[in-house]
Write a protein that holds these residues in place. Structure first.
Motif, PDB file in Angstrom:
ATOM      1  N   GLY A  74      -8.037 -76.244 -92.326  1.00 55.93           N
ATOM      2  CA  GLY A  74      -8.632 -76.124 -93.393  1.00 55.93           C
ATOM      3  C   GLY A  74      -9.846 -76.497 -93.469  1.00 55.93           C
ATOM      4  O   GLY A  74     -10.546 -76.553 -94.682  1.00 55.93           O
ATOM      5  N   LEU A  75     -10.406 -76.958 -92.451  1.00 55.25           N
ATOM      6  CA  LEU A  75     -12.009 -77.084 -92.274  1.00 55.25           C
ATOM      7  C   LEU A  75     -12.649 -76.030 -92.554  1.00 55.25           C
ATOM      8  O   LEU A  75     -12.485 -74.872 -92.299  1.00 55.25           O
ATOM      9  CB  LEU A  75     -12.257 -77.785 -91.044  1.00 55.25           C
ATOM     10  N   HIS A  76     -13.844 -76.302 -92.872  1.00 48.28           N
ATOM     11  CA  HIS A  76     -14.966 -75.152 -92.929  1.00 48.28           C
ATOM     12  C   HIS A  76     -16.380 -75.367 -92.420  1.00 48.28           C
ATOM     13  O   HIS A  76     -16.670 -76.482 -92.424  1.00 48.28           O
ATOM     14  CB  HIS A  76     -15.326 -74.750 -94.494  1.00 48.28           C
ATOM     15  N   LEU A  77     -16.895 -74.388 -91.897  1.00 48.59           N
ATOM     16  CA  LEU A  77     -18.183 -74.706 -90.955  1.00 48.59           C
ATOM     17  C   LEU A  77     -19.240 -74.562 -92.086  1.00 48.59           C
ATOM     18  O   LEU A  77     -19.137 -73.875 -93.050  1.00 48.59           O
ATOM     19  CB  LEU A  77     -18.299 -73.519 -90.146  1.00 48.59           C
ATOM     20  N   PRO A  78     -20.558 -75.335 -91.849  1.00 51.70           N
ATOM     21  CA  PRO A  78     -21.597 -75.261 -92.732  1.00 51.70           C
ATOM     22  C   PRO A  78     -22.068 -73.905 -92.769  1.00 51.70           C
ATOM     23  O   PRO A  78     -21.943 -73.239 -91.756  1.00 51.70           O
ATOM     24  CB  PRO A  78     -22.671 -76.342 -92.012  1.00 51.70           C
ATOM     25  N   GLU A  79     -22.691 -73.646 -93.865  1.00 53.40           N
ATOM     26  CA  GLU A  79     -23.126 -72.297 -94.208  1.00 53.40           C
ATOM     27  C   GLU A  79     -24.102 -71.732 -92.820  1.00 53.40           C
ATOM     28  O   GLU A  79     -24.161 -70.717 -92.663  1.00 53.40           O
ATOM     29  CB  GLU A  79     -23.717 -72.054 -95.587  1.00 53.40           C
TER      30      GLU A  79
END
Length: 202
Positions: A74-79
């Motif tokens: 559920g983690l997301h990379l920085p844009e």
């Protein structure tokens, strides 16, 4: 290519169903590829422990497993990191095809033409046909049958050339197969979709 075609045909359904197929197909294909290449690797060990170690250390398999774990977390990379990674991803296929083109030669194509063409026909024609026929008794709907045909009939992955070269396989033959399937699948997939529409499957 299979994912792009699935998205163009069926939109969000194509992307979601296609992504599930990728999660199964990529690890399966890579594990089988490592087993075959390790078995026939010149001077290599062919015991199961050695083959299992090669599978565990394969960078493509490690990348897929890491990606799946990251998606589940559920983690997301920085844009900014996502954008930078996308630039590198967009470069991989053109660079791989350039490397393949540089490896190919007229002599290699002539010597391997029968083998390369036979393998390419299996990939472009017989494998998707067999997949659709085997799926028919299981009540897949038309969209699902089309996705099976698209994914099984897509061109051989450019990474197969890299893997064949790294494991001492016939990289020239791999390059020929990739080139033939990349050029030929546009026709075979179009004909496959047309045939499935005529038969009422989709």
């Amino acid at each position: 290519m299979g994912l792009a075609l699935a998205a163009s045909l069926y939109g969000d359904f194509g992307l979601s169903a296609g992504s599930l197929m990728i999660a199964v197909i990529i690890p399966l294909y890579n594990v089988l590829s490592v087993i075959v290449l390790a078995t026939y690797q010149p001077g290599g060990r062919t015991d199961w422990a050695s083959i299992a170690l090669k599978i565990v250390k394969n960078p493509l398999i490690l990348g897929v497993v890491a990606g799946l774990l990251f998606a589940v977390s559920g983690l997301h990379l920085p844009e900014w990191l996502h954008t930078s990674g996308q630039y590198f991803a967009n470069l991989t296929l053109p660079l791989a095809l350039i490397s393949i083109g540089g490896t190919m030669s007229v002599t290699a194509i002539r010597n391997a033409s029968r083998t390369a063409m036979g393998a390419s026909l299996i990939k472009m024609v017989w494998l998707p046909l067999a997949g659709v026929l085997l799926a028919l008794p299981f009540d897949f709907d038309g969209r699902q049958l089309a996705l099976i045909m698209l994914y099984l009939g897509s061109p051989s992955a450019a990474t197969s050339f890299v893997m064949a070269r790294a494991m001492g396989g016939n990289a020239e033959l791999a390059a020929n197969i990739i080139a033939i399937t990349t050029l030929g699948t546009g026709l075979t997939i179009t004909l496959g979709i047309f045939a499935m529409q005529l038969s009422g499957l989709i």
